[in-house]
Design a protein around this motif. Structure first.
Motif, short mmCIF file in Angstrom:
data_model
loop_
_atom_site.label_atom_id
_atom_site.label_comp_id
_atom_site.label_asym_id
_atom_site.label_seq_id
_atom_site.Cartn_x
_atom_site.Cartn_y
_atom_site.Cartn_z
N LEU A 1 0.83 -1.20 0.00
CA LEU A 1 0.00 0.00 0.00
C LEU A 1 0.86 1.25 0.00
N ALA A 2 1.90 1.25 0.81
CA ALA A 2 2.80 2.40 0.86
C ALA A 2 3.47 2.62 -0.50
N ARG A 3 3.87 1.55 -1.14
CA ARG A 3 4.50 1.64 -2.46
C ARG A 3 3.54 2.25 -3.47
N GLU A 4 2.28 1.76 -3.48
CA GLU A 4 1.29 2.30 -4.41
C GLU A 4 1.00 3.77 -4.11
N ALA A 5 0.88 4.11 -2.82
CA ALA A 5 0.63 5.50 -2.43
C ALA A 5 1.77 6.40 -2.85
N ASN A 6 3.00 5.94 -2.70
CA ASN A 6 4.16 6.74 -3.11
C ASN A 6 4.17 6.96 -4.61
N GLU A 7 3.82 5.95 -5.36
CA GLU A 7 3.76 6.08 -6.82
C GLU A 7 2.71 7.11 -7.22
N LEU A 8 1.55 7.06 -6.57
CA LEU A 8 0.50 8.04 -6.87
C LEU A 8 0.92 9.44 -6.46
#
Length: 70
Positions: A57-64
């Motif tokens: 989730l953190a990885r996806e949030a950082n990408e966004l």
């Protein structure tokens, strides 16, 4: 300001849903929140899965965020 909520399961389909949700949030100038649901209480053997989900989730949030979404 509203919020767009997008559930993710870290699959290819979830990735497509996330992209649609991100576009919607951007067009409406709204925040985007990613969520992933685990059963509760989490069985002991799934505690690593919970940690992995948090990292994903953190990885996806950082990408966004890199793309300019909150």
């Amino acid at each position: 300001m509203g919020i767009v909520v997008c559930a993710t399961g870290f699959s290819q389909e979830s990735s497509l849903a996330r992209a649609v949700a991100a576009g919607l949030a951007r067009r409406r100038d709204q925040a985007l929140r990613l969520v992933h649901v685990l059963t509760s209480p989490v069985p002991e053997e799934l505690t690593n899965a919970e940690a992995s989900a948090s990292v994903a989730l953190a990885r996806e949030a950082n990408e966004l965020a890199r793309r300019g979404l909150e």
